[in-house]
Structures are given as C-alpha cells and as structure tokens.
Design a protein around this motif. Structure first.
Motif, PDB file in Angstrom:
ATOM      1  N   TYR A  58      15.442 -12.617 -37.532  1.00 66.88           N
ATOM      2  CA  TYR A  58      16.026 -11.997 -38.726  1.00 66.88           C
ATOM      3  C   TYR A  58      15.578 -12.745 -39.982  1.00 66.88           C
ATOM      4  O   TYR A  58      15.248 -12.135 -41.013  1.00 66.88           O
ATOM      5  N   THR A  59      15.539 -14.077 -39.920  1.00 63.03           N
ATOM      6  CA  THR A  59      15.186 -14.891 -41.087  1.00 63.03           C
ATOM      7  C   THR A  59      13.698 -14.805 -41.417  1.00 63.03           C
ATOM      8  O   THR A  59      13.303 -14.817 -42.590  1.00 63.03           O
ATOM      9  N   PHE A  60      12.844 -14.753 -40.376  1.00 61.63           N
ATOM     10  CA  PHE A  60      11.390 -14.705 -40.576  1.00 61.63           C
ATOM     11  C   PHE A  60      10.876 -13.296 -40.854  1.00 61.63           C
ATOM     12  O   PHE A  60       9.717 -13.125 -41.216  1.00 61.63           O
ATOM     13  N   TYR A  61      11.710 -12.282 -40.692  1.00 60.89           N
ATOM     14  CA  TYR A  61      11.249 -10.887 -40.714  1.00 60.89           C
ATOM     15  C   TYR A  61      10.497 -10.561 -42.011  1.00 60.89           C
ATOM     16  O   TYR A  61      10.992 -10.785 -43.117  1.00 60.89           O
ATOM     17  N   GLY A  62       9.284 -10.041 -41.851  1.00 58.22           N
ATOM     18  CA  GLY A  62       8.478  -9.585 -42.975  1.00 58.22           C
ATOM     19  C   GLY A  62       7.815 -10.687 -43.779  1.00 58.22           C
ATOM     20  O   GLY A  62       7.208 -10.409 -44.819  1.00 58.22           O
ATOM     21  N   LYS A  63       7.874 -11.944 -43.314  1.00 53.71           N
ATOM     22  CA  LYS A  63       7.302 -13.056 -44.075  1.00 53.71           C
ATOM     23  C   LYS A  63       6.011 -13.549 -43.443  1.00 53.71           C
ATOM     24  O   LYS A  63       5.982 -13.899 -42.265  1.00 53.71           O
ATOM     25  N   GLN A  64       4.952 -13.581 -44.251  1.00 55.06           N
ATOM     26  CA  GLN A  64       3.685 -14.133 -43.773  1.00 55.06           C
ATOM     27  C   GLN A  64       3.669 -15.655 -43.904  1.00 55.06           C
ATOM     28  O   GLN A  64       2.967 -16.344 -43.168  1.00 55.06           O
TER      29      GLN A  64
END
Length: 434
Positions: A159-165
């Motif tokens: 959830y925290t890393f979602y969508g982050k490169q």
C-alpha cells in the motif's frame, strides 16, 4: 471449546503467534532491505553501503552466536531468552532511520546476536510441549502460523509503495516506524508466553558441556548426511528472503509496477509458505501411517523450488540481482510468472523446514536446543555465503548452483531418513521377538 485444547497445544499456539508478530516485522524488513538501501543511496550519494553485505554480516554474526544459544536457553529458560532476543531484533530496523552505514552495521550485529539466541529456545520450547506422536503436527502448526507473518507486513508495504518508482525518505520512514511498532508488540507477546507444559526449570550447564554436545552431533553419521540438506535450506532462504523479490523490483521492464511488485512478491510468498505449512496438518494421518511420507514431502518441496528456478531463468534478466536494469531474459518479463515463482519458493521452503524439524525431533529429543542450534548454524553460514556471493554472480549462475545443491541435498536427506526408518523397524522387530 478451550476445554478440548491441551495445555501443550496452547503453548505451541502462543509461541507461534509471538513468532508470527515478530517476523511480520523482521521478514518484511528482509524482503525490502535491498530496496531501502538502494533508495537511500539514490538520495544520498555519500551513502555507499551494499544491502547484500549487511545481510551477509547479519547471518555471519547469527551463525557464531548460535553456539551460545543452547547454553543461555538452559540457564535463563526458553521464555526469558526469547523475550530478550525479540528486543534485539529492533537492531535490524531502528538504525535504518538514521541512514548511516556505521549505525546500520552496529544494528545488524545486534540483530545477528539476537537471532542466534532466539532459535535454540524455540526448539527447546517446541520439543518440551510435543510428544513423538504429535511433534510433526505441532511443527506444521508453528510453521503455518509463522509464515503468515510476511503477509501482514508486506500488505502495508505494498500500500505504501504503490505507484512509486522511487522510495523517498518520507515513505521509508513511514514503513520503518510501522515495523518498529510491530516488533514492540512482538516483545509484549513473548512476555505473555505461558510457561512450558513440562514446567522444566532452568538447568545449570557449563558452556563447555553444550559445545561438546554440539560437536558430538557434528561428528555423528546422521548429521553428516543432514549437512547438505541443512546447507541447501540456507542457500534457498537467502535467495527467497532477500534476493528474488528485489531482483523483480530491479527489472525495469515491469514498468511502473516494478517496485510495488517487491511487496506483492512478499505477500504471495507468504501464501505459498502457509500452504506448505498447512499440508502436513491436513495429511497428518497419512504422514503417521507411511514411512516414506517425510521423504515425499521433502521431494515435493525441492521440485517446487526447481520449477521456481526455471521460471527465474526464463523470466528475469541475469543482471537483475545487481540493481536496476533494462535487460530482459528469454521472454518479456511476466508479473504472473514472477508471482508464481514467489509462491513456489516459499511453498518449497515450508516443506523442507517442517520435515527437517521433524527429523530433528525424532533424532534428538533429549538435545533439542543443541540440535536446533547446529541446524541453524549450518543454515546461517550458507545464508551468509549466498549474500556475499550474490553481488558477484549473475542471477542465472545462482539458479544453476541452487538447482544442483537442491538435488544433492534431497538425496542426502533420503539417506538420513532411511537410516531412521531402518533403525525403527529393527527396534520394532526386536520388541516383537522379545
């Protein structure tokens, strides 16, 4: 309903829950550690640490401190030893908040010592609360509950890393504080652990006696055969704990979802581990009736992992182990295949570990802490070796090494288990003749 649950089973369930909470923190940290270290390096050019090196140091210290674990378990008792060890696991999380190489290295050493002191009392507590008839069931229950751990932590990370490169400092801090809170809850859970059902008192033993007992095991024929299966579990643990998931995240051909797939891989691994831990419980009656059941489950685990290695070779580039790469392997990387590999790796790991603990329970009921320490020692040494060499060997080379070791390890396990079966049959025949 509680009236139908024995005190021994309550102890096993309580310990399993405590370990599950602790490793919700520790297992998640292992899964994302390389990613965290790489992101710190991206933000701070003067931070030149290598994540795999930290893991190698952790397991080197772990392997040394294991030799003191059985002695401390006997002197302080398994419960107190596990409480102190759980506190030490904070060393594997808190220092990353400071983003300094030397502070992290110090924390890694503390974590390694704590890990070495944790597992011998776990084995002692397990054996004290198990009989020969229910040992396999209790080990499977422990393993199934323990392996739900990475599911909870990695759900939060996903959830925290979602969508982050790129994992920025704010994201890293949020995840690390969450893991610290979970670790503190684990310490509280160990404090509430029931006294062992056998109510064994702390036994005063000289350290030299413990060391002698461990070395006698080392020289025995059965332990000689078990050395290679033990060492293989170490190599494959390093691979699935800290190498495979980050390699998925470093494969840029997955696109924007590459980093979130790291956490998703940890979730799927947890599901595979739960399935592998539940199977011995479901088939408990069959396992007790068939003399080849232990070998069959071990073989199933090795086969699952060999399929995972094949998937890795086809799906992930050879250079993915070193860092971000635009390269591909034989096919365009598939997220479905990558997750299938995650499932098979941890399913196989559960099959291997449940059967190894089962064979230890059969062979060394009176020396369970020492036997578990030796097993964990060999395992930790080879976990460290894999972390050290993985920075130099490509992913495909590692697959070849793991595949060969798996086959040799399975053969040696079969020989050791067949020795137990033959000795049991001879003892039964002797008793019948009498």
């Amino acid at each position: 309903m509680m009236g139908f649950i024995s005190r021994e089973l309550i102890c096993i369930l309580s310990m399993s829950l405590s370990f599950m909470i602790l490793f919700s923190s520790e297992g998640t940290m292992q899964n994302i550690q390389k990613t965290i270290v790489s992101s710190i390096s991206d933000d701070k050019p003067d931070f030149e640490a290598e994540g795999y090196t930290f893991s190698g140091v952790l397991y080197t210290v772990f392997s040394v401190s294991l030799w003191f674990g059985p002695y401390i378990s006997h002197v302080a008792g398994p419960k107190l030893t596990m409480i102190v060890s759980a506190l030490g696991y904070l060393g594997g999380i808190v220092p990353y908040l400071f983003e300094n190489e030397w502070v992290i290295l110090g924390g890694v050493i503390v974590n390694g010592v704590a890990a070495g002191l944790l597992w011998p009392p776990q084995g002692l507590y397990m054996i004290e609360n198990s009989s020969p008839e229910n040992a396999s069931r209790n080990i499977a229950i422990f393993w199934a509950i323990l392996n739900t751990s990475s599911l909870w932590g990695n759900l939060f990370v996903y959830y925290t890393f979602y969508g982050k490169q790129h994992i920025d400092q704010s994201t890293r801090t949020t995840v690390l504080y969450f893991l610290v809170i979970v670790n503190i809850l684990a310490v509280a859970s160990f404090v509430g652990l029931p006294r062992s059902a056998s109510d064994q008192k702390a036994r005063r033993k000289a350290p030299s006696n413990t060391f002698k007992k461990c070395w006698r095991m080392l020289a025995s024929r059965k332990m000689t055969w078990l050395f290679l299966p033990f060492s293989y579990t170490g190599l494959q643990q390093a691979y699935h704990n800290g190498i495979y998931s980050p390699s998925i995240g470093f494969t840029l051909a997955f696109g924007n979802s590459a980093k979130e797939l790291v956490a998703l891989s940890g979730i799927v691994m947890s599901i595979g581990a739960i399935i592998g831990g539940i199977c011995p419980i479901v088939f408990d009656n069959w396992i007790r009736r068939h003399k080849y059941s232990r070998r069959s489950i071990f073989l199933v685990g090795c086969t699952g992992q060999l399929l995972a290695y094949l998937i890795t070779f086809i799906n992930l580039p050879d250079t993915a182990v070193f860092g971000n790469t635009d390269q591909t392997s034989l096919i365009t990387p598939s997220a479905v295949l990558a997750m299938t590999g995650s499932l098979l790796l941890r399913f196989g790991d559960s099959c291997l570990n449940t059967q190894i603990f089962s064979i230890i329970a059969d062979l060394y009921r009176e020396s369970s802490a020492e036997a578990c320490a030796y097993y964990k020692f060999v395992k930790a040494v080879f976990v460290a070796i894999n972390y050290y060499w993985c920075s130099h060997f490509g992913l495909h080379t590692q697959m070849a090494i793991l595949s060969i070791w798996s086959l040799v390890g399975a053969f040696c396990f079969f020989v050791a288990d067949s020795d137990i079966t033959l000795s049991t049959e001879k003892k039964t025949i002797y008793q019948v003749n009498e």
